[in-house]
Design a protein around this motif. Sequence first.
Motif, PDB file in Angstrom:
ATOM      1  N   LEU A  27       0.836  -1.201   0.000  1.00 43.13           N
ATOM      2  CA  LEU A  27       0.000   0.000   0.000  1.00 43.13           C
ATOM      3  C   LEU A  27       0.872   1.252   0.000  1.00 43.13           C
ATOM      4  CD1 LEU A  27      -2.976   1.155   0.352  1.00 43.13           C
ATOM      5  CD2 LEU A  27      -2.431   1.257   2.778  1.00 43.13           C
ATOM      6  N   PHE A  28       1.897   1.274   0.846  1.00 42.18           N
ATOM      7  CA  PHE A  28       2.788   2.434   0.911  1.00 42.18           C
ATOM      8  C   PHE A  28       3.582   2.583  -0.383  1.00 42.18           C
ATOM      9  CE2 PHE A  28       2.830   1.869   5.766  1.00 42.18           C
ATOM     10  CZ  PHE A  28       1.792   2.770   5.913  1.00 42.18           C
ATOM     11  N   ALA A  29       3.959   1.469  -0.992  1.00 41.14           N
ATOM     12  CA  ALA A  29       4.740   1.523  -2.223  1.00 41.14           C
ATOM     13  C   ALA A  29       3.989   2.219  -3.348  1.00 41.14           C
ATOM     14  CB  ALA A  29       5.143   0.113  -2.649  1.00 41.14           C
ATOM     15  N   MET A  30       2.690   1.990  -3.423  1.00 35.89           N
ATOM     16  CA  MET A  30       1.911   2.568  -4.527  1.00 35.89           C
ATOM     17  C   MET A  30       1.255   3.891  -4.145  1.00 35.89           C
ATOM     18  SD  MET A  30      -1.617   2.555  -4.069  1.00 35.89           S
ATOM     19  CE  MET A  30      -2.592   2.037  -2.653  1.00 35.89           C
ATOM     20  N   PHE A  31       1.202   4.204  -2.851  1.00 32.88           N
ATOM     21  CA  PHE A  31       0.376   5.303  -2.367  1.00 32.88           C
ATOM     22  C   PHE A  31       0.758   6.648  -2.982  1.00 32.88           C
ATOM     23  CE2 PHE A  31      -1.255   8.426   0.590  1.00 32.88           C
ATOM     24  CZ  PHE A  31      -2.475   7.904   0.974  1.00 32.88           C
ATOM     25  N   GLY A  32       2.052   6.984  -2.930  1.00 33.94           N
ATOM     26  CA  GLY A  32       2.466   8.309  -3.397  1.00 33.94           C
ATOM     27  C   GLY A  32       2.095   8.577  -4.837  1.00 33.94           C
ATOM     28  N   ALA A  33       2.410   7.631  -5.724  1.00 34.50           N
ATOM     29  CA  ALA A  33       2.125   7.825  -7.144  1.00 34.50           C
ATOM     30  C   ALA A  33       0.627   7.764  -7.428  1.00 34.50           C
ATOM     31  CB  ALA A  33       2.852   6.763  -7.966  1.00 34.50           C
ATOM     32  N   THR A  34      -0.082   6.879  -6.741  1.00 34.32           N
ATOM     33  CA  THR A  34      -1.512   6.718  -7.007  1.00 34.32           C
ATOM     34  C   THR A  34      -2.312   7.958  -6.645  1.00 34.32           C
ATOM     35  OG1 THR A  34      -1.490   4.296  -6.800  1.00 34.32           O
ATOM     36  CG2 THR A  34      -3.573   5.394  -6.363  1.00 34.32           C
ATOM     37  N   VAL A  35      -1.945   8.639  -5.557  1.00 29.84           N
ATOM     38  CA  VAL A  35      -2.678   9.850  -5.169  1.00 29.84           C
ATOM     39  C   VAL A  35      -2.129  11.087  -5.861  1.00 29.84           C
ATOM     40  CG1 VAL A  35      -3.300   8.862  -2.932  1.00 29.84           C
ATOM     41  CG2 VAL A  35      -1.266  10.308  -3.117  1.00 29.84           C
ATOM     42  N   LEU A  36      -0.903  11.005  -6.387  1.00 25.74           N
ATOM     43  CA  LEU A  36      -0.331  12.156  -7.088  1.00 25.74           C
ATOM     44  C   LEU A  36      -1.082  12.435  -8.386  1.00 25.74           C
ATOM     45  CD1 LEU A  36       1.806  14.332  -7.528  1.00 25.74           C
ATOM     46  CD2 LEU A  36       3.330  12.566  -8.436  1.00 25.74           C
ATOM     47  N   VAL A  37      -1.427  11.391  -9.118  1.00 25.90           N
ATOM     48  CA  VAL A  37      -2.107  11.559 -10.412  1.00 25.90           C
ATOM     49  C   VAL A  37      -3.439  12.301 -10.253  1.00 25.90           C
ATOM     50  CG1 VAL A  37      -3.155  10.388 -12.380  1.00 25.90           C
ATOM     51  CG2 VAL A  37      -0.946   9.613 -11.496  1.00 25.90           C
ATOM     52  N   PRO A  38      -4.361  11.828  -9.384  1.00 26.28           N
ATOM     53  CA  PRO A  38      -5.614  12.583  -9.244  1.00 26.28           C
ATOM     54  C   PRO A  38      -5.396  13.995  -8.721  1.00 26.28           C
ATOM     55  CG  PRO A  38      -5.430  10.908  -7.529  1.00 26.28           C
ATOM     56  CD  PRO A  38      -4.365  10.621  -8.540  1.00 26.28           C
ATOM     57  N   TYR A  39      -4.374  14.184  -7.879  1.00 31.75           N
ATOM     58  CA  TYR A  39      -4.053  15.530  -7.395  1.00 31.75           C
ATOM     59  C   TYR A  39      -3.722  16.438  -8.572  1.00 31.75           C
ATOM     60  CZ  TYR A  39      -1.819  19.187  -4.564  1.00 31.75           C
ATOM     61  OH  TYR A  39      -1.481  20.374  -3.972  1.00 31.75           O
ATOM     62  N   LEU A  40      -2.949  15.933  -9.528  1.00 31.70           N
ATOM     63  CA  LEU A  40      -2.513  16.742 -10.664  1.00 31.70           C
ATOM     64  C   LEU A  40      -3.634  17.023 -11.658  1.00 31.70           C
ATOM     65  CD1 LEU A  40       0.949  15.072 -11.411  1.00 31.70           C
ATOM     66  CD2 LEU A  40       0.548  17.299 -10.343  1.00 31.70           C
ATOM     67  N   ILE A  41      -4.599  16.108 -11.767  1.00 29.44           N
ATOM     68  CA  ILE A  41      -5.641  16.261 -12.784  1.00 29.44           C
ATOM     69  C   ILE A  41      -6.980  16.695 -12.206  1.00 29.44           C
ATOM     70  CG2 ILE A  41      -4.555  14.627 -14.362  1.00 29.44           C
ATOM     71  CD1 ILE A  41      -6.367  12.466 -13.410  1.00 29.44           C
ATOM     72  N   GLY A  42      -7.006  16.975 -10.911  1.00 29.78           N
ATOM     73  CA  GLY A  42      -8.216  17.512 -10.309  1.00 29.78           C
ATOM     74  C   GLY A  42      -9.301  16.499 -10.045  1.00 29.78           C
ATOM     75  N   LEU A  43      -8.927  15.258  -9.750  1.00 26.02           N
ATOM     76  CA  LEU A  43      -9.891  14.234  -9.353  1.00 26.02           C
ATOM     77  C   LEU A  43      -9.683  13.889  -7.885  1.00 26.02           C
ATOM     78  CD1 LEU A  43      -9.757  11.843 -12.457  1.00 26.02           C
ATOM     79  CD2 LEU A  43     -11.478  13.583 -11.940  1.00 26.02           C
ATOM     80  N   SER A  44     -10.586  13.124  -7.324  1.00 24.31           N
ATOM     81  CA  SER A  44     -10.531  12.803  -5.901  1.00 24.31           C
ATOM     82  C   SER A  44      -9.479  11.728  -5.608  1.00 24.31           C
ATOM     83  CB  SER A  44     -11.902  12.308  -5.428  1.00 24.31           C
ATOM     84  OG  SER A  44     -11.809  11.717  -4.147  1.00 24.31           O
TER      85      SER A  44
END
Length: 436
Positions: A27-44
């Motif tokens: 979970l920690f391994a994927m967490f940063g990248a997985t939440v970065l994408v929606p942050y950049l494109i304006g999704l939840s």
Amino acid sequence: MNHNKPILGIKDKPSSVQWLTLSLQHLFAMFGATVLVPYLIGLSPAVALISSGLGTVAFLLITKFKVPAYLGSSFAFIAPVIAAKELGGPGAAMIGTFIAGIVYGIVALCIKKVGYRWIMNILPPIVVGPVIMVIGLGLAGTAVNQAMNNPTTQEYSLLYFSVALVTLLATILFTMFGKGVFSFIPILAGIIVGYIYALVAGVVNFQPVLDAKWVEMPDFIFPFVDYDININTAILALFIPVAIVTLAEHIGHQLVLSKVVGKDYIKDPGLHRSILGDGTATMISGLMGGPPKTTYGENIGVLAITRVYSVYILAGAAVLAILFGFIGKVTALINSIPAPVMGGVSILLFGIIASSGLRILVDAKMDFSKNRNLVIASVILVTGIGGASIHFGEQFKLEGMALAAILGVILNLALPGKEKVSDDLFEEAIDVKETK
């Protein structure tokens, strides 16, 4: 290639303590990248977590619980999603995401019927490498603007830039010298360091985190409820070319995973099943308001380091991701991360994407003394990064990376001197010794 005996095999059930701790690790391994994408494109980010968990479970089911992979947010679709939102709002982006999943499904069906080598003839390294470079370099401006500018005024700020530089430096150090747990979560660790610096610098508003509820319904985006279905050529032109190119990324991940685990996943459960699983995860994401999905190299890295290949561990990580998505304070904490922190991380991440395209060319030993290779790569890079576009009326527009990918495919098929894919390509690439 790792031929060491696995600590836990594909179908081995871990103990309760192992299950929780090793699932949290993924979970920690994927967490940063997985939440970065929606942050950049304006999704939840919360929806991104939930959809990644549901998508991973769907992938495991479709691949008969034989492929230990985690599916997170895809960076390749950042530009198409942003462009689709500008065209028709979040609904247009979700329609495009769903269409990308359908493309995967169609390709999976074709591979099931006629085999898999044809797709590598269409998408050889000389096409895929430069297109991936375009994906990374095309986002360079986004990363730099986030790093340097005050998001409120959009003016240059030395304070904000310092936050980005601290974040970037921390991420680089974790990437280069991280040991143990930090060796496979450099992105998340860099974000944490940058966040702490931003907190000290006074550019973080922590009040929304304190006000947020512990359990909260995420901001799902459902078809027919939040938007009407309107498929047009502009959306098709944005998402289909990218989906075709990212298929090559998927194949690459399956080859690497086959080497790590010691199983030939191209043959069993079959490339068509893993591609269908990837496409299904992307369609699930599109139906609830999440970004497109892809198998994650970060989690493959965890498998290689730990030699724990149990699919139960990946399923556990998926369940934890779903639960995290409903924790309101987690979502509020993610939303409180200042733009320059994400900008600092993105400078490295987008550069790595571009560099991975270059690595594809190097690994394939592409000979640029041949004019054919020089022409294909040059046209893809300049049209993609330069933002070239073709307009047919007001509805259809082909531009940027999508146009570059199509031009690359056409040039590869049309120019003389094309090398056919060897029948032994995949066998040589995998070269696995089956683990028991």
